[in-house]
Design an enzyme around this catalytic site. Structure first.
Site, PDB file in Angstrom:
ATOM      1  N   MET A  22       0.809  -1.223   0.000  1.00 38.27           N
ATOM      2  CA  MET A  22       0.000   0.000   0.000  1.00 38.27           C
ATOM      3  C   MET A  22       0.847   1.280   0.000  1.00 38.27           C
ATOM      4  SD  MET A  22      -3.079  -0.660  -0.440  1.00 38.27           S
ATOM      5  CE  MET A  22      -3.834  -2.260  -0.720  1.00 38.27           C
ATOM      6  N   ASN A  74      -7.335  -1.687   7.652  1.00 36.14           N
ATOM      7  CA  ASN A  74      -6.675  -2.043   8.905  1.00 36.14           C
ATOM      8  C   ASN A  74      -5.143  -1.997   8.841  1.00 36.14           C
ATOM      9  OD1 ASN A  74      -6.325  -3.867  11.469  1.00 36.14           O
ATOM     10  ND2 ASN A  74      -5.397  -5.027   9.795  1.00 36.14           N
ATOM     11  N   SER A 122      -6.829   4.484  16.270  1.00 34.40           N
ATOM     12  CA  SER A 122      -6.131   4.263  17.533  1.00 34.40           C
ATOM     13  C   SER A 122      -6.456   5.381  18.515  1.00 34.40           C
ATOM     14  CB  SER A 122      -4.633   4.264  17.227  1.00 34.40           C
ATOM     15  OG  SER A 122      -3.880   4.507  18.381  1.00 34.40           O
ATOM     16  N   TYR A 164       2.862   8.435  13.268  1.00 27.33           N
ATOM     17  CA  TYR A 164       1.745   7.474  13.359  1.00 27.33           C
ATOM     18  C   TYR A 164       0.476   8.195  13.819  1.00 27.33           C
ATOM     19  CZ  TYR A 164      -0.895   3.495  15.319  1.00 27.33           C
ATOM     20  OH  TYR A 164      -1.865   2.578  15.636  1.00 27.33           O
ATOM     21  N   SER A 165       0.616   9.010  14.878  1.00 25.69           N
ATOM     22  CA  SER A 165      -0.523   9.742  15.408  1.00 25.69           C
ATOM     23  C   SER A 165      -1.099  10.673  14.341  1.00 25.69           C
ATOM     24  CB  SER A 165      -0.051  10.539  16.632  1.00 25.69           C
ATOM     25  OG  SER A 165      -1.065  11.342  17.127  1.00 25.69           O
ATOM     26  N   ASP A 203      -2.316  -6.731  22.029  1.00 24.00           N
ATOM     27  CA  ASP A 203      -1.131  -7.594  22.173  1.00 24.00           C
ATOM     28  C   ASP A 203      -0.651  -8.263  20.876  1.00 24.00           C
ATOM     29  OD1 ASP A 203      -3.054  -9.510  21.748  1.00 24.00           O
ATOM     30  OD2 ASP A 203      -2.748 -10.590  23.626  1.00 24.00           O
ATOM     31  N   THR A 204      -0.604  -7.522  19.773  1.00 30.98           N
ATOM     32  CA  THR A 204      -0.055  -8.118  18.544  1.00 30.98           C
ATOM     33  C   THR A 204       1.475  -8.164  18.676  1.00 30.98           C
ATOM     34  OG1 THR A 204       0.054  -5.965  17.440  1.00 30.98           O
ATOM     35  CG2 THR A 204      -1.955  -7.227  17.138  1.00 30.98           C
TER      36      THR A 204
END
Ligand code: NDP
Length: 283
Positions: A87, A113, A164, A177-178, A213-214
């Site tokens: 992607m 996702n 998130s 990321y945020s 918990d990934t």
């Protein structure tokens, strides 16, 4: 006292609140899941499989997708296909949606996702990384949703966007990321307004998750946070249920919703407390 009472009432409502989830509605549903080779996306695929859905799975690693596909078939999925795609390449989202529509004859659910590698570290000034992450975590979501909207509209379908807590409430070590997760909230919450105003029957469910918990999340947060992680299969089920119930937002764990409300009321003390959950040793 008022705040305390509000918290108690909100807690009771949350405890007894039931969504409009009907598991049978997912039997034969046509679903495209991105980031389906690992973590929460893999668990999302297994839940849809148990409910008897037809699926297209995508991520970059073909061999892993093949294994997830085989497990989905043993769990009860009616049909499963996969398509490897990166992607970070702007041409991939449209190709993936076309593949799914061709294989399944249309789409009822698009579950967005996937994420690019998260560094979970202080800002180092790497603008190029931020640009790349915006492409993977945000722009590809916009392109996938745009390509899928016509088929979703035809089928009274649903867009499910995995975000998130750090897309609602900025946290340390998550600058880029945020930013990608705040962008998702802005884009998809605005799109939801427009779809409702235009009476186009496509629901948009934004999923606000805490630490899960990934393998990847446990790896990049190790030694840096004092927060316990919640189980990925439960997070995935909350996402699948929220999409099927056409909820505007879901929070997992559910208490995150009260946390966000409290933070909005008391941002300064909220941020102070928040920083105590992160390990920071000055250079
Ligand atoms: P993982 O890192 O476990 O899985 C990421 C998935 O994305 C994998 O299937 C990976 O497969 C795929 N992927 C990675 N890079 C690309 C790329 N360039 N193109 C296409 N696919 C890619 O993530 P999680 O399961 O932990 O997270 C899933 C979602 O949940 C994300 O949206 C995340 O932001 C959100 N979330 C997770 C939290 C957590 O603590 N785990 C907390 C809050 C939100 P492959 O390598 O085969 O491409």
């Amino acid at each position: 006292k008022v705040l305390c009472a509000t918290g108690v009432v909100a807690g009771i409502i949350t405890f007894f609140w039931k969504d409009d989830f009907n598991p049978e509605s997912l039997s034969g549903a046509r679903v495209l899941v991105t980031g389906a080779s690992a973590g929460i996306g893999e668990q999302i695929a297994y839940h849809y499989a148990r409910f008897g859905a037809e699926m297209v799975l995508t991520a970059r690693r073909e061999a892993v997708l093949q294994k997830v596909m085989e497990k989905c078939l043993t769990l009860g999925a009616k049909k499963v296909f996969y398509i490897p795609a990166d992607m970070s390449s702007p041409s991939e989202p449209e190709k993936v949606v076309q593949f799914a529509v061709q294989k399944l004859g249309g789409l009822d659910y698009l579950v967005l996702n996937h994420i690019g590698t998260n560094r979970f570290q202080e800002w180092t000034g790497d603008v190029e990384y931020t640009r790349w992450l915006m492409q993977v975590n945000f722009l590809s979501y916009v392109a996938l949703a745009t390509a899928a909207l016509p088929t979703l509209e035809k089928n009274r379908g649903a867009l499910v966007v995995v975000s998130s807590l750090t897309g609602r409430m900025p946290t340390p070590f998550t600058t880029s990321y945020s930013a990608t997760k705040f962008a998702l909230d802005g884009f998809f919450s605005s799109l939801r307004h427009e779809l409702i105003m235009q009476k186009r029957d496509v629901s948009v469910t934004l999923c606000i998750l805490g630490l899960i918990d990934t393998d990847s999340a446990l790896e990049y947060t190790r030694g840096k946070v004092h927060i316990s992680a919640s189980p990925a299969p439960e997070a995935a089920l909350a996402i699948v249920r929220g999409g099927a119930a056409r909820a505007h937002e879901i929070f997992y764990p559910r208490w995150l919703q009260q946390l966000c409300r409290l933070w909005a009321l008391f941002p300064s003390s909220g941020n102070h407390v928040l920083r105590t959950f992160y390990n920071y040793s000055s250079p």
